[in-house]
Design a protein around this motif. Sequence first.
Motif, short mmCIF file in Angstrom:
data_model
loop_
_atom_site.label_atom_id
_atom_site.label_comp_id
_atom_site.label_asym_id
_atom_site.label_seq_id
_atom_site.Cartn_x
_atom_site.Cartn_y
_atom_site.Cartn_z
N LEU A 113 3.58 -3.79 9.93
CA LEU A 113 3.26 -2.39 10.23
C LEU A 113 3.65 -1.47 9.08
O LEU A 113 3.07 -0.41 8.91
CB LEU A 113 3.94 -1.97 11.53
CG LEU A 113 3.59 -2.84 12.75
CD1 LEU A 113 4.42 -2.46 13.97
CD2 LEU A 113 2.10 -2.77 13.09
N LYS A 147 0.88 -2.37 6.41
CA LYS A 147 -0.47 -2.37 6.98
C LYS A 147 -1.25 -3.62 6.55
O LYS A 147 -2.38 -3.55 6.06
CB LYS A 147 -1.24 -1.10 6.59
CG LYS A 147 -0.43 0.17 6.78
CD LYS A 147 -1.25 1.31 7.30
CE LYS A 147 -0.45 2.55 7.65
NZ LYS A 147 0.97 2.40 7.89
N GLU A 148 -0.60 -4.76 6.73
CA GLU A 148 -1.25 -6.03 6.43
C GLU A 148 -1.17 -6.90 7.67
O GLU A 148 -0.33 -6.66 8.53
CB GLU A 148 -0.52 -6.77 5.31
CG GLU A 148 -0.57 -6.07 3.96
CD GLU A 148 0.25 -6.78 2.89
OE1 GLU A 148 0.08 -6.39 1.72
OE2 GLU A 148 1.04 -7.67 3.19
N SER A 149 -2.03 -7.90 7.73
CA SER A 149 -1.84 -8.88 8.81
C SER A 149 -2.05 -10.29 8.28
O SER A 149 -2.78 -10.51 7.30
CB SER A 149 -2.75 -8.58 9.99
OG SER A 149 -4.07 -8.53 9.58
N LYS A 190 1.55 -8.85 12.29
CA LYS A 190 1.15 -7.57 11.69
C LYS A 190 2.35 -6.97 10.97
O LYS A 190 3.42 -6.80 11.56
CB LYS A 190 0.68 -6.61 12.77
CG LYS A 190 -0.71 -6.96 13.27
CD LYS A 190 -1.21 -5.94 14.25
CE LYS A 190 -2.59 -6.38 14.76
NZ LYS A 190 -2.93 -5.77 16.02
#
Lengths: 164, 425
Positions: free
Chosen positions: A130, A133-135, A128
């Motif tokens: 953070l 905000k991507e995974s 992740k």
Amino acid sequence: MAYKGHAHKFGTDINTDDIIAAKYLNTTDKKELASHCMEHIDKDFMKKVKPGDIMVGGRNFGCGSSREHAPIAIKAAGISCVIAESFARIFFRNSINTALPIIESKEAAERIRAKDLVLVDTKAGVIKNLTRKESYKIEKYPPFMQKIFSSGGLMESLKRKGKK
Amino acid sequence: MGYTITEKILLKHTKAKEIHPGQFIDAKVDLCLGNDITAPFAIEEFEKLGAKKVFDKKKVVLVPDHFAPAKDMKSANQCKVLAGFAKKYDVKNYFEIGRMGIEHALLPEMGLVLPGDLVIGADSHTCTYGALGAFSSGVGSTDLAAAMVTGECWLKVPESMKFVYYGRLNKWVGGKDLILHTIGDIGVDGARYMAMEFCGETIENLPMDDRLSMCNMAIEAGGKNGIIAPDRITAQYVRAIKNKPRAGLGKIYSSDKDAKYAAVKEYDVRKIKEPVVSCPNLPSNTKPVSKLKNVAVDQVVIGSCTNGRISDMRSAAKVLRGKKVKAGVRLIVIPATQKIYLECVNEGLAKIFVDAGGVFSTPTCGPCLGGHMGILAEGEVAIATTNRNFTGRMGHPNSGVYLSNPAVAAATAVTGKITHPGEVM
């Protein structure tokens, strides 16, 4: 396992001389090795790195020599996990053998930028990012390697097997 | 489906009934090797485990060669660790200064590796022995520790890549040029995790020293091993070794006609018109020697596990005979073993090097990895017959290394600029 920290980003073909130059290999002192980690590329690396931070490289990370001092220096520098697009084979096996978490992901290696806050969750199979905000999905190790890694490395795994 | 030579050797060393790329195996090793840099970690791990003995006193090899003869106190301590371990566990193949050599030149020379063997070494250039038709691969210190205890090593069976060379080699072009050309073509990760199988009519006629140079640099393309099927040249080489510890010519394997390859590369070597040189800072950064005419050098190093053998010494001496090293240039010649050193003395090669104004050194890896015996200062440039030219490899991070064959290095010592040997002959 989960590893959380800020990313330190490096390029392609990061070789073992970059990670720890040969001139420092006249010791097995892990802290001393760590003090020279990545110094050819970024002489301030050790001033910037914080415990738990994550190292991110491009293609063929860890190419060159067989020196185990490379994963040892990285681990002793406080790095919790190395992510790269691909790894050179001896570096890869040395990392498994010494239980340095190491993850191959082209997407993560490309998308993660320097200083991003990254959470690697190997159990869930995801990285992740953070900050962005991507995974990114990650593969599990093959069972054979997983056994060595989760024992805490090759020697620990031998101990468990009672081979000595 | 048939097997490649690599698969056949691996299969022979496991309990598995069959084998395929990607499979994990615990392989029995015929020999495991460490040096003054990698063995100390292995020895720490060995002792931490509480092991009482090595799996086979004859199958562990320890060679202090990297920072030896000890360059400083810390290196001396590391060498002492090897000597102490060898004594304590009665390791038969420990090679002290005066009897040692650069490991990958020493082991084949002593007959410690034979065709068909499976060898692992805590040194990336362990892939050298593939020239004899053995499977050999570089691993880490922990692998060495485990192998010293169990006699086994875990391996992932590699896919194989086939490299076919045909045509007659041009003058001054040899094994070093073939491998540099190949790495230039496929890149430093072009054979990552793969077995690099070298074959074709050019290889069938290639002398053993050139084959050793080629397999030595398989790692520079990311390869797991380099390998050449044993043939008459291999048999000749093995037969000529005096006082081999094991009788016979080893076990001869070759690839089946229907063996599976991940890729096949073909090279018409007649098209390699002149020697190949790798420019800083990657072995894959290759150019024909004539394109680098204007590159001035401060230092020339002839030696290493890649090109420190007797034919390399002869090739350099042929170019240097009766000539002088250019003023302002340092020439450092390092024969790879004591035997080669003595041959250089007896054949008059040592005199040629010293008469020319060069240094003739005791065997050591020394400058190749920026250890000692010729470290580069800031801004300096070297041409070397070694195998790596990464940033700062031979010294200061702002120094550069060009890689070449011994004749090019010798010619460059004469003119002070990167030079085709034909120009000074």
